[in-house]
Design a protein around this motif. Sequence first.
Motif, mmCIF file in Angstrom:
data_model
loop_
_atom_site.group_PDB
_atom_site.id
_atom_site.type_symbol
_atom_site.label_atom_id
_atom_site.label_comp_id
_atom_site.label_asym_id
_atom_site.label_seq_id
_atom_site.Cartn_x
_atom_site.Cartn_y
_atom_site.Cartn_z
ATOM 1 N N TYR A 48 0.834 -1.205 0.000
ATOM 2 C CA TYR A 48 0.000 0.000 0.000
ATOM 3 C C TYR A 48 0.867 1.253 0.000
ATOM 4 O O TYR A 48 1.950 1.285 0.601
ATOM 5 N N GLU A 49 0.360 2.308 -0.653
ATOM 6 C CA GLU A 49 1.046 3.586 -0.684
ATOM 7 C C GLU A 49 0.548 4.480 0.455
ATOM 8 O O GLU A 49 -0.665 4.612 0.665
ATOM 9 N N TYR A 50 1.480 5.104 1.149
ATOM 10 C CA TYR A 50 1.157 6.053 2.212
ATOM 11 C C TYR A 50 1.732 7.405 1.802
ATOM 12 O O TYR A 50 2.947 7.589 1.756
ATOM 13 N N PHE A 51 0.836 8.340 1.497
ATOM 14 C CA PHE A 51 1.250 9.614 0.942
ATOM 15 C C PHE A 51 1.715 10.571 2.047
ATOM 16 O O PHE A 51 1.178 10.555 3.163
ATOM 17 N N PRO A 52 2.695 11.414 1.743
ATOM 18 C CA PRO A 52 3.129 12.414 2.733
ATOM 19 C C PRO A 52 2.048 13.456 2.948
ATOM 20 O O PRO A 52 1.459 13.956 1.985
ATOM 21 N N TYR A 53 1.768 13.760 4.195
ATOM 22 C CA TYR A 53 0.747 14.756 4.496
ATOM 23 C C TYR A 53 1.019 15.329 5.883
ATOM 24 O O TYR A 53 1.345 14.579 6.816
ATOM 25 N N PRO A 54 0.906 16.657 6.046
ATOM 26 C CA PRO A 54 1.179 17.276 7.349
ATOM 27 C C PRO A 54 0.146 16.836 8.392
ATOM 28 O O PRO A 54 -1.025 17.205 8.315
ATOM 29 N N ILE A 55 0.573 16.034 9.335
ATOM 30 C CA ILE A 55 -0.340 15.529 10.349
ATOM 31 C C ILE A 55 0.414 15.334 11.657
ATOM 32 O O ILE A 55 1.584 14.942 11.661
ATOM 33 N N THR A 56 -0.218 15.681 12.762
ATOM 34 C CA THR A 56 0.359 15.449 14.080
ATOM 35 C C THR A 56 -0.638 14.653 14.913
ATOM 36 O O THR A 56 -1.853 14.782 14.751
ATOM 37 N N ALA A 57 -0.110 13.823 15.784
ATOM 38 C CA ALA A 57 -0.950 12.966 16.626
ATOM 39 C C ALA A 57 -0.445 13.023 18.054
ATOM 40 O O ALA A 57 0.758 13.152 18.300
ATOM 41 N N SER A 58 -1.359 12.916 18.995
ATOM 42 C CA SER A 58 -0.970 12.916 20.403
ATOM 43 C C SER A 58 -2.012 12.169 21.217
ATOM 44 O O SER A 58 -3.149 11.969 20.773
ATOM 45 N N GLY A 59 -1.622 11.750 22.413
ATOM 46 C CA GLY A 59 -2.559 11.145 23.358
ATOM 47 C C GLY A 59 -2.810 9.662 23.155
ATOM 48 O O GLY A 59 -3.786 9.130 23.692
ATOM 49 N N ALA A 68 -9.582 4.756 29.053
ATOM 50 C CA ALA A 68 -9.010 4.599 27.720
ATOM 51 C C ALA A 68 -8.578 5.959 27.185
ATOM 52 O O ALA A 68 -9.242 6.970 27.423
ATOM 53 N N PRO A 69 -7.457 6.009 26.460
ATOM 54 C CA PRO A 69 -6.998 7.295 25.907
ATOM 55 C C PRO A 69 -7.942 7.811 24.840
ATOM 56 O O PRO A 69 -8.649 7.034 24.191
ATOM 57 N N GLN A 70 -7.952 9.110 24.645
ATOM 58 C CA GLN A 70 -8.706 9.751 23.570
ATOM 59 C C GLN A 70 -7.732 10.591 22.749
ATOM 60 O O GLN A 70 -7.612 11.794 22.936
ATOM 61 N N PRO A 71 -7.014 9.940 21.833
ATOM 62 C CA PRO A 71 -6.003 10.647 21.045
ATOM 63 C C PRO A 71 -6.632 11.698 20.129
ATOM 64 O O PRO A 71 -7.839 11.695 19.884
ATOM 65 N N THR A 72 -5.792 12.564 19.618
ATOM 66 C CA THR A 72 -6.236 13.548 18.629
ATOM 67 C C THR A 72 -5.338 13.469 17.405
ATOM 68 O O THR A 72 -4.139 13.202 17.505
ATOM 69 N N LEU A 73 -5.940 13.686 16.252
ATOM 70 C CA LEU A 73 -5.227 13.795 14.989
ATOM 71 C C LEU A 73 -5.477 15.185 14.428
ATOM 72 O O LEU A 73 -6.631 15.602 14.291
ATOM 73 N N THR A 74 -4.421 15.908 14.131
ATOM 74 C CA THR A 74 -4.546 17.228 13.534
ATOM 75 C C THR A 74 -3.902 17.203 12.157
ATOM 76 O O THR A 74 -2.716 16.884 12.027
ATOM 77 N N ALA A 75 -4.692 17.501 11.125
ATOM 78 C CA ALA A 75 -4.215 17.424 9.745
ATOM 79 C C ALA A 75 -4.384 18.766 9.061
ATOM 80 O O ALA A 75 -5.335 19.511 9.332
ATOM 81 N N SER A 76 -3.476 19.088 8.174
ATOM 82 C CA SER A 76 -3.554 20.317 7.398
ATOM 83 C C SER A 76 -4.722 20.244 6.416
ATOM 84 O O SER A 76 -5.051 19.173 5.909
ATOM 85 N N VAL A 77 -5.346 21.389 6.151
ATOM 86 C CA VAL A 77 -6.417 21.439 5.145
ATOM 87 C C VAL A 77 -5.997 22.320 3.966
ATOM 88 O O VAL A 77 -6.832 22.810 3.216
ATOM 89 N N LEU A 78 -4.697 22.494 3.789
ATOM 90 C CA LEU A 78 -4.208 23.354 2.723
ATOM 91 C C LEU A 78 -4.266 22.667 1.362
ATOM 92 O O LEU A 78 -4.321 23.320 0.333
ATOM 93 N N ASP A 79 -4.239 21.332 1.347
ATOM 94 C CA ASP A 79 -4.407 20.583 0.105
ATOM 95 C C ASP A 79 -5.903 20.413 -0.126
ATOM 96 O O ASP A 79 -6.551 19.575 0.489
ATOM 97 N N LEU A 80 -6.475 21.216 -1.024
ATOM 98 C CA LEU A 80 -7.925 21.274 -1.169
ATOM 99 C C LEU A 80 -8.527 19.962 -1.650
ATOM 100 O O LEU A 80 -9.580 19.533 -1.186
ATOM 101 N N ALA A 81 -7.866 19.310 -2.595
ATOM 102 C CA ALA A 81 -8.404 18.054 -3.120
ATOM 103 C C ALA A 81 -8.426 16.984 -2.036
ATOM 104 O O ALA A 81 -9.411 16.254 -1.886
ATOM 105 N N PHE A 82 -7.349 16.914 -1.272
ATOM 106 C CA PHE A 82 -7.291 15.918 -0.204
ATOM 107 C C PHE A 82 -8.281 16.259 0.903
ATOM 108 O O PHE A 82 -8.928 15.391 1.473
ATOM 109 N N THR A 83 -8.420 17.547 1.190
ATOM 110 C CA THR A 83 -9.359 17.971 2.225
ATOM 111 C C THR A 83 -10.784 17.606 1.853
ATOM 112 O O THR A 83 -11.572 17.163 2.691
ATOM 113 N N ALA A 84 -11.146 17.786 0.580
ATOM 114 C CA ALA A 84 -12.497 17.445 0.140
ATOM 115 C C ALA A 84 -12.773 15.966 0.362
ATOM 116 O O ALA A 84 -13.871 15.576 0.757
ATOM 117 N N GLN A 85 -11.763 15.139 0.119
ATOM 118 C CA GLN A 85 -11.932 13.701 0.341
ATOM 119 C C GLN A 85 -11.956 13.386 1.828
ATOM 120 O O GLN A 85 -12.747 12.582 2.308
#
Length: 232
Positions: A48-59, A68-85
Motif C-alpha cells: 500500500y502507498e502512504y502519501f506524505p501529508y502534514p499531520i500530528t498525533a498525540s494522546g 481509555a486514551p482519547q487521542p487527537t489527529l490534527t491534519a492540514s487542510v491546505l491541500d484542497l483536493a485531499f481535504t475534500a476527500q
Amino acid sequence: MSELIATESQKLYHDTLITLYEIDATFYGGGVLRFQSSSNETLMFNGYEYFPYPITASGFEYTGRGQAPQPTLTASVLDLAFTAQLLSANNLENCDVRRIKTYRKFLDDGSDPQPTATLVVDEFYIARMSAKTKESVTFTLASKIDMRGKQIPGRQIIKGTCMFSYRVWNAETNQFNYVNATCPYSGSNYFDRNGTATTADKDACSKDLKGCKLRYGDSPLPFGGFPGAGRF
C-alpha cells in the motif's frame, strides 16, 4: 508486536521508526485513506502507498489509570483536493483509524522488507471533529471498546435533503474553495439549484437526489440524506 520487530526494538542502535496512518472511509464511499508525516516521499508498506501529508498525533499512550486514551489527529487542510476527500463523509465520524509503527528497513523498499513487522497497531475510531481552522482540522478519537454516551442514530435522519456542505466558487482565484466542503464532488459538470446546466461560477447544488444524480450519473451516490427512511 511481531518477534522480529521486538528483537529490533531491543537493539542499542536501530533504524528510523516510521508511523503510518489509515482512515477507513469505505462506509461513506471514500475508500481507505493512507498517509504519513515521517517522510516527504510516498512510502510503500505491505503493498500500500502512504502519501506524505502534514499531520500530528498525540494522546495515544495508556496511563494505566483505567480510562481509555482519547487521542487527537490534527491534519492540514491546505491541500484542497485531499481535504475534500478527508471531509466528504459526515466529518468522517465513526470511521476506523489505525496507527501503524514500523522501522524504515521493513518497508517495501527497505533493506529487509517485512510486511508483518509492526509494533502493536493502535485501533480507534473518529468520535468527532473537535476543532477546525483555515489551516487545520482536529479529530478526537475513541477506543472501539469505549461506547459510553453513544447515541443511536449518530446524526439526525433527514429523508430528502443532503446535509453535506457543497464547494464554493472563489471569484478572486477562479477556483473552487473546498475548505468547508463535506460533499466529495470535484467534477466539471455544473448545475444551478434548479438543475439547469450552467458555468462553474454559478454552480450550486439543489441538496436533493436530483442534484446528486446530475453530477454522478450512474455512479454510486454519496448522498448526505436518508432517502429510504420512513415515518413510524
